[in-house]
Design a protein around this motif. Structure first.
Motif: not given
Length: 462
Positions: A106-115, A122-127, A132-135
């Motif tokens: 979900n993070i890779l497809s939407t750029g942001k998600d939580f669990f 846990y909150l994950g977000q792409i920067f 260069q991309k990071y999670i």
């Protein structure tokens, strides 16, 4: 279960249901609000973590670390992870993270998600930095939100229990307020019997259902009292009318049995007995017919008669009883369609009713002219009987339909006071209307109306 308990139970049940529903809604809204604000704090931390990770200036790194430490509220069991995304859209997996693959997808497809797992978010977000991309993943336990939620649940639980008890007492109070007027009416009604029908319920001035109920009971008592009085008068008059011919027959028989008499005396005595017996028979027959009209009208109606032919049959019968009668029948507004004269009815009874009314016109006008006018339209059938007789005093008109009632000016004419009451009941049985207009010493007009809207409701076997 009496009504008071039912009202209390229903009030408590509705109050409990509505309170429970409100508590559930408040609980979910409060929990979602806590989650939203906690995830917002994690989002702020993720941005600071990304800034520290991507920043190359030592002073700025120091600033962001100080901001994170002193400017943001400390979180419990806080964790931070920065995962590098490769060109194949894969990343370096951290073994310390025990999160489902769906979270990363979900993070890779939407750029942001939580669990969320075990009250830890846990909150994950792409920067992205230098192409260069990071999670960036930030995790922490929302113990404060959990404690606040538990506290709110306790308040709602104990408050709800207290409200149920309060609703119980309020329900009892409300039921008492609602039922007390009805209980008071019931108590008053139980005191009223056949011996004190003159008593009435105390009037209620409020314009509500209790006032309507009180007025309905009082109106019913008025009708009952009137019915009892009419019944008492009926019994007294019937007893008197029946007793007179019986007494005459017994007295005449006793006199004849005292000694032997001439044949002419026996003949005269038998004629007197026959006259009184005939009077008794006619009276009994009238009473029986009056009783018959109390049956269900739909069962009585079994014929379809032409009302003009029925009037001619009545005239034929009158000619046999009163050969010198001056009754004339006239058709007003004679319709082209003769079917408009058709009337579903019990022909013998309806013929008897009209015969009684016309006979009264002949009798009380001293065989003067009696005009019978008939008209029929698509809306109604109307019969008007007009005599030029002694008329009826205004004070006697309200009592015309009481059995055995006879006005003072009618006392010199032979009769029992049953003809018009019997006719009225028969006409009402056919859903008709009977109207009497009279002026003393000038005459009487009796109008019979059968409305077609009522005629359609008859159960007719043609």
């Amino acid at each position: 279960m009496d009504i008071r308990k039912k009202i209390t139970f229903n009030y408590v049940a509705l109050s409990t249901f509505s309170t429970s529903l409100l508590c559930v809604i408040v609980f979910f809204l409060f929990r979602e609000n806590n989650r939203y604000h906690f995830l917002k704090r994690l989002d702020d931390r993720a941005k600071i973590v990304a800034s520290i990770h991507f920043q190359k200036d030592p002073e700025k790194i120091k600033y962001y670390k100080a901001l994170k430490k002193d400017g943001l509220e400390e979180l419990i069991e806080e964790e931070e992870f920065v995962l590098k995304i490769n060109s194949q859209n894969s990343f370096d997996y951290n073994t310390k993270l025990n999160l489902p693959n769906e979270f990363y997808t979900n993070i890779l497809s939407t750029g942001k998600d939580f669990f969320e797992v075990d009250n830890k978010y846990y909150l994950g977000q792409i920067f992205e930095e230098d192409h260069q991309k990071y999670i960036v993943i930030v995790g922490a336990r929302d113990r404060k939100g959990r404690d606040t939620t538990i506290y709110i649940v306790k308040i709602m639980l104990f408050g709800g229990i207290g409200f149920v008890f309060l609703a119980f007492f309020l329900g009892r109070f409300l039921a008492k307020r609602v039922i007390n007027p009805v209980a008071r009416i019931t108590k008053e009604v139980k005191r009223i019997s056949a011996s004190n029908l003159h008593n009435r319920l105390p009037e209620v001035r409020n314009s509500d259902e209790i006032s309507d109920l009180t007025n309905t009971f009082n109106n019913m008592l008025d009708r009952l009292e009137t019915s009892f009085e009419i019944q008492a008068n009926f019994i007294n008059n019937a007893s008197h009318e029946l007793k007179t011919p019986i007494t005459t027959i017994i007295a005449e028989s006793e006199i004849m049995l005292l000694k032997e008499r001439e044949v002419s005396e026996y003949v005269q005595s038998l004629e007197n007995i026959y006259s009184q017996a005939s009077r008794l028979g006619n009276l009994t027959e009238s009473l029986l017919k009056l009783t018959q009209t109390g049956y269900d009208g739909k069962k009585q109606v079994s014929d379809i008669a032409r009302i003009d032919e029925l009037l001619m049959d009545v005239k034929s019968d009158l000619d046999k009883i009163f050969p010198d009668n001056r009754v004339s029948i006239k058709l007003n507004f004679a319709p082209k369609d003769s079917n408009l004269f058709l009337l579903p009815c019990n022909k013998p009874l309806l013929e008897l009713a009209i015969n009684n009314i016309i006979t009264n016109g002949v009798k009380y006008s001293d065989n003067n002219e009696v005009f019978v006018m008939l008209s029929a339209t698509n809306e109604m059938i109307k019969i008007s009987i007009n005599d030029i007789g002694i008329g009826i005093p205004p004070e006697d008109i309200p009592h015309l339909y009481e059995p055995f009632f006879r006005g003072k000016i009618a006392a010199k004419y032979i009769g029992y006071g049953l003809g018009l009451p019997l006719a009225s009941k028969i006409i009402r049985m056919h859903d008709g209307e009977l109207q009497v207009q009279s002026e003393q010493n000038k005459g009487t007009i009796v109008t019979i109306v059968f409305k077609k809207t009522n005629i359609k409701n008859f159960n007719v076997q043609s």
